[in-house]
Design a protein around this motif. Structure first.
Motif, PDB file in Angstrom:
ATOM      1  N   GLU A 188       0.814  -1.222   0.000  1.00 46.01           N
ATOM      2  CA  GLU A 188       0.000   0.000   0.000  1.00 46.01           C
ATOM      3  C   GLU A 188       0.845   1.268   0.000  1.00 46.01           C
ATOM      4  N   SER A 189       2.143   1.127   0.298  1.00 50.46           N
ATOM      5  CA  SER A 189       3.014   2.298   0.216  1.00 50.46           C
ATOM      6  C   SER A 189       3.580   2.485  -1.191  1.00 50.46           C
ATOM      7  N   VAL A 190       3.340   1.502  -2.053  1.00 49.33           N
ATOM      8  CA  VAL A 190       3.846   1.557  -3.429  1.00 49.33           C
ATOM      9  C   VAL A 190       2.748   1.957  -4.404  1.00 49.33           C
ATOM     10  N   VAL A 191       1.572   1.371  -4.238  1.00 45.48           N
ATOM     11  CA  VAL A 191       0.405   1.757  -5.046  1.00 45.48           C
ATOM     12  C   VAL A 191      -0.743   2.047  -4.082  1.00 45.48           C
ATOM     13  N   PRO A 192      -1.509   3.095  -4.335  1.00 46.96           N
ATOM     14  CA  PRO A 192      -2.532   3.531  -3.370  1.00 46.96           C
ATOM     15  C   PRO A 192      -3.816   2.706  -3.441  1.00 46.96           C
ATOM     16  N   GLY A 193      -3.693   1.418  -3.160  1.00 43.38           N
ATOM     17  CA  GLY A 193      -4.872   0.570  -3.154  1.00 43.38           C
ATOM     18  C   GLY A 193      -5.488   0.480  -1.776  1.00 43.38           C
ATOM     19  N   ASP A 194      -6.436  -0.427  -1.630  1.00 44.32           N
ATOM     20  CA  ASP A 194      -7.047  -0.645  -0.325  1.00 44.32           C
ATOM     21  C   ASP A 194      -7.346  -2.129  -0.162  1.00 44.32           C
ATOM     22  N   TYR A 195      -7.890  -2.468   0.988  1.00 43.01           N
ATOM     23  CA  TYR A 195      -8.158  -3.866   1.297  1.00 43.01           C
ATOM     24  C   TYR A 195      -9.659  -4.123   1.243  1.00 43.01           C
ATOM     25  N   ARG A 196     -10.026  -5.169   0.509  1.00 42.26           N
ATOM     26  CA  ARG A 196     -11.430  -5.548   0.383  1.00 42.26           C
ATOM     27  C   ARG A 196     -11.694  -6.770   1.256  1.00 42.26           C
ATOM     28  N   GLN A 197     -12.773  -6.699   1.999  1.00 41.00           N
ATOM     29  CA  GLN A 197     -13.163  -7.820   2.838  1.00 41.00           C
ATOM     30  C   GLN A 197     -14.018  -8.802   2.039  1.00 41.00           C
ATOM     31  N   THR A 198     -13.724 -10.083   2.172  1.00 41.70           N
ATOM     32  CA  THR A 198     -14.507 -11.134   1.530  1.00 41.70           C
ATOM     33  C   THR A 198     -14.814 -12.205   2.568  1.00 41.70           C
ATOM     34  N   HIS A 199     -15.556 -13.222   2.162  1.00 40.79           N
ATOM     35  CA  HIS A 199     -15.832 -14.340   3.073  1.00 40.79           C
ATOM     36  C   HIS A 199     -14.560 -15.090   3.450  1.00 40.79           C
ATOM     37  N   TYR A 200     -13.507 -14.911   2.661  1.00 37.87           N
ATOM     38  CA  TYR A 200     -12.259 -15.635   2.899  1.00 37.87           C
ATOM     39  C   TYR A 200     -11.185 -14.746   3.517  1.00 37.87           C
ATOM     40  N   ASP A 238      10.827 -12.545  -5.320  1.00 36.05           N
ATOM     41  CA  ASP A 238      11.672 -11.672  -4.495  1.00 36.05           C
ATOM     42  C   ASP A 238      10.819 -10.932  -3.467  1.00 36.05           C
ATOM     43  N   TYR A 239       9.657 -10.483  -3.903  1.00 37.50           N
ATOM     44  CA  TYR A 239       8.754  -9.778  -2.986  1.00 37.50           C
ATOM     45  C   TYR A 239       8.307 -10.703  -1.849  1.00 37.50           C
ATOM     46  N   LEU A 240       7.954 -11.941  -2.179  1.00 36.71           N
ATOM     47  CA  LEU A 240       7.528 -12.875  -1.133  1.00 36.71           C
ATOM     48  C   LEU A 240       8.644 -13.122  -0.124  1.00 36.71           C
ATOM     49  N   ARG A 241       9.879 -13.148  -0.606  1.00 36.76           N
ATOM     50  CA  ARG A 241      11.011 -13.415   0.282  1.00 36.76           C
ATOM     51  C   ARG A 241      11.375 -12.193   1.122  1.00 36.76           C
ATOM     52  N   ASP A 242      11.446 -11.033   0.477  1.00 39.80           N
ATOM     53  CA  ASP A 242      11.958  -9.840   1.153  1.00 39.80           C
ATOM     54  C   ASP A 242      10.870  -8.926   1.697  1.00 39.80           C
ATOM     55  N   LYS A 243       9.633  -9.113   1.219  1.00 43.30           N
ATOM     56  CA  LYS A 243       8.524  -8.228   1.589  1.00 43.30           C
ATOM     57  C   LYS A 243       8.806  -6.772   1.221  1.00 43.30           C
ATOM     58  N   ASN A 244       9.593  -6.603   0.176  1.00 38.78           N
ATOM     59  CA  ASN A 244       9.845  -5.263  -0.358  1.00 38.78           C
ATOM     60  C   ASN A 244       9.012  -5.108  -1.624  1.00 38.78           C
ATOM     61  N   ALA A 245       7.947  -4.332  -1.533  1.00 34.65           N
ATOM     62  CA  ALA A 245       6.991  -4.234  -2.639  1.00 34.65           C
ATOM     63  C   ALA A 245       7.405  -3.229  -3.704  1.00 34.65           C
ATOM     64  N   GLU A 246       8.510  -2.538  -3.512  1.00 31.11           N
ATOM     65  CA  GLU A 246       8.887  -1.480  -4.451  1.00 31.11           C
ATOM     66  C   GLU A 246       8.952  -1.973  -5.905  1.00 31.11           C
ATOM     67  N   PRO A 247       9.589  -3.138  -6.190  1.00 34.16           N
ATOM     68  CA  PRO A 247       9.632  -3.599  -7.590  1.00 34.16           C
ATOM     69  C   PRO A 247       8.261  -3.949  -8.166  1.00 34.16           C
ATOM     70  N   MET A 248       7.264  -4.136  -7.302  1.00 36.01           N
ATOM     71  CA  MET A 248       5.929  -4.475  -7.790  1.00 36.01           C
ATOM     72  C   MET A 248       5.265  -3.306  -8.517  1.00 36.01           C
ATOM     73  N   LYS A 249       5.778  -2.105  -8.300  1.00 28.77           N
ATOM     74  CA  LYS A 249       5.190  -0.939  -8.966  1.00 28.77           C
ATOM     75  C   LYS A 249       5.249  -1.102 -10.483  1.00 28.77           C
ATOM     76  N   GLY A 250       6.372  -1.607 -10.989  1.00 29.36           N
ATOM     77  CA  GLY A 250       6.496  -1.835 -12.426  1.00 29.36           C
ATOM     78  C   GLY A 250       5.567  -2.921 -12.931  1.00 29.36           C
ATOM     79  N   VAL A 251       5.287  -3.915 -12.080  1.00 25.38           N
ATOM     80  CA  VAL A 251       4.373  -4.992 -12.473  1.00 25.38           C
ATOM     81  C   VAL A 251       2.945  -4.462 -12.571  1.00 25.38           C
ATOM     82  N   PHE A 252       2.558  -3.617 -11.613  1.00 24.57           N
ATOM     83  CA  PHE A 252       1.236  -2.990 -11.690  1.00 24.57           C
ATOM     84  C   PHE A 252       1.117  -2.154 -12.964  1.00 24.57           C
ATOM     85  N   TYR A 253       2.175  -1.428 -13.301  1.00 23.56           N
ATOM     86  CA  TYR A 253       2.151  -0.609 -14.519  1.00 23.56           C
ATOM     87  C   TYR A 253       2.010  -1.494 -15.756  1.00 23.56           C
ATOM     88  N   HIS A 254       2.789  -2.555 -15.815  1.00 22.50           N
ATOM     89  CA  HIS A 254       2.742  -3.487 -16.952  1.00 22.50           C
ATOM     90  C   HIS A 254       1.324  -4.022 -17.147  1.00 22.50           C
TER      91      HIS A 254
END
Length: 418
Positions: free
Chosen positions: A37-49, A237-253
């Motif tokens: 959430e510090s990389v892309v301004p999303g939010d959390y959706r509640q579901t049954h799961y 890498d994100y799962l291992r390091d919990k550093n979401a910064e590189p995910m910004k490019g994936v969201f853009y892609h």
């Protein structure tokens, strides 16, 4: 005489600068966690799961992606439904379409591969809503799948790029593994990869989505773009390091993929609805559309399009292929005069098939055996040249010699009657 005390091994090592004894080394600093959430301004959706992360963006309907608006400017033509074999595509409103693409843990598919991001876009009111569903951890997959199902619930048509072969089957597998209903089970599916191949196979060496963006939509990706083959590794890498910064490019892609699907559907619908219009500015594209009309048995439109395409600039090989298709189509339509005209054009350029078709025409329709014989003899001379392909020679020699002997007999009988 006093002797100095003997030095111990420890003293000797110390004199050499070697540290003796256990030394406490500083522990490495743990990697800093950067939440998504510090990389892309999303939010959390509640579901049954449980909860899942969703990043949602909204675009106005007149938003241009490259040179193309997202919203179709004309109704999608019946031809598109005929090609896709589903009448819903031209019958249902654009609000019933959902454009989707996945980013996955691997490219091989199978039960071990899952989508850690699903992008989906649909029209609602005066906006195009693009939602990206992201797995912070694979354990959140059921929640993500339920949130995705809720988002696409108003729709009835999937639009993808290679989604029939990859994305849709992969998502179906994931829903089944979690014993969840497949929300798009009965949806129509328009896979634009197959349409792009039909429309631009002869003009573009590559029909990847990014190639279509560059050459058809005039879309250029920014420096945020990451290559598709790197995306699974970035996620691990994100799962291992919990550093979401590189995910910004994936969201853009993924975002650009979804926008390109909407723009491409608009463009394809426009040129198929009006293939003589300004949207079709390359003769090879006109010929490709003509082939599509022909294959769907809309022969009158196909014939006009072939003629229109032949008026433009075409490579010689493509020109003659189009002439061949048009001449055969005209014969099929019963317009023999037009067929003869185009056979004559092809015969002048040395095409055997045209000589044979003209020989058939003069033998069977006009009963001019002399002219028919001339076309056969000319074709035989061409076949016997050294540069004529050997693998074709035997076929044509057999047919032409057989036709020549028959024409000789007919010509002889005709002279006797006269």
């Amino acid at each position: 005489m006093n002797s100095s005390p003997k030095k111990s091994l420890a003293d000797k090592l110390k004199s050499l600068g070697v540290k003796v004894g256990a030394t406490e080394h500083p522990r490495p600093k743990p990697a800093e966690h950067t939440p998504i959430e510090s990389v892309v301004p999303g939010d959390y959706r509640q579901t049954h799961y449980g909860e899942t992360f969703v990043y949602e963006q909204r675009y106005p309907l007149n938003h241009l992606h490259g040179d193309i608006p997202l919203l179709p400017t004309t109704p999608l033509p019946d031809l598109l439904s005929a090609w896709a074999k589903d009448e819903r595509i031209s019958r249902l409103p654009i609000e019933k379409f959902v454009f989707f693409d996945t980013e996955t843990s691997g490219l091989a598919g199978g039960t071990g591969t899952y989508a850690f991001m699903v992008g989906a876009g649909r029209f609602e009111g005066d906006e195009f809503i693009l939602a990206q569903f992201f797995l912070r951890d694979p354990s959140e997959e059921p929640a993500m799948l339920e949130a995705l199902a809720e988002f696409i619930a108003p729709c009835e048509i999937l639009v993808s790029y290679n989604g029939k072969s990859f994305d849709a089957p992969l998502l179906q597998t994931r829903y089944r593994l979690h014993e969840m209903p497949i929300p798009f089970q009965d949806y129509a599916h328009l896979d634009l990869l197959h349409l792009a191949r039909r429309l631009w196979r002869d003009r573009l060496t590559s029909r990847t989505l990014q190639s279509i963006e560059e050459h058809i939509l005039s879309v250029g990706r920014t420096s945020e773009e990451v290559p598709g083959y790197e995306i699974p590794y970035l996620y691990f890498d994100y799962l291992r390091d919990k550093n979401a910064e590189p995910m910004k490019g994936v969201f853009y892609h993924n975002e650009i993929d979804i926008l390109s699907l909407a723009a491409l559907l608009n463009h394809a619908g426009t040129i198929l609805a009006d293939p003589f219009g300004e949207g079709v500015n390359h003769s090879l594209d006109v010929i490709a559309i003509a082939k599509l009309f022909e294959d769907l048995h809309q022969w009158d439109e196909a014939a006009h399009l072939y003629e229109h395409g032949l008026e433009g600039k075409l490579p010689q090989e493509d020109f003659m292929r189009a002439v061949k298709r048009l001449s055969i189509l005209q014969r099929r339509r019963g317009d023999i005069e037009e067929a003869v005209k185009w056979w004559g054009r092809a015969a002048e350029d040395g095409h055997i098939y045209a000589h044979v078709e003209l020989a058939k025409h003069y033998e069977h329709r006009t009963k001019d055996f002399v002219v028919a014989k001339e076309y056969v003899l000319t074709a035989l001379e061409m076949v016997k040249t050294e540069d004529f392909p050997f693998h074709e020679r035997e076929h044509w020699l057999g047919e032409l010699n057989h036709r020549l002997e028959r024409l000789k007999r007919k010509n002889k009988s005709s002279k006797k009657r006269n």
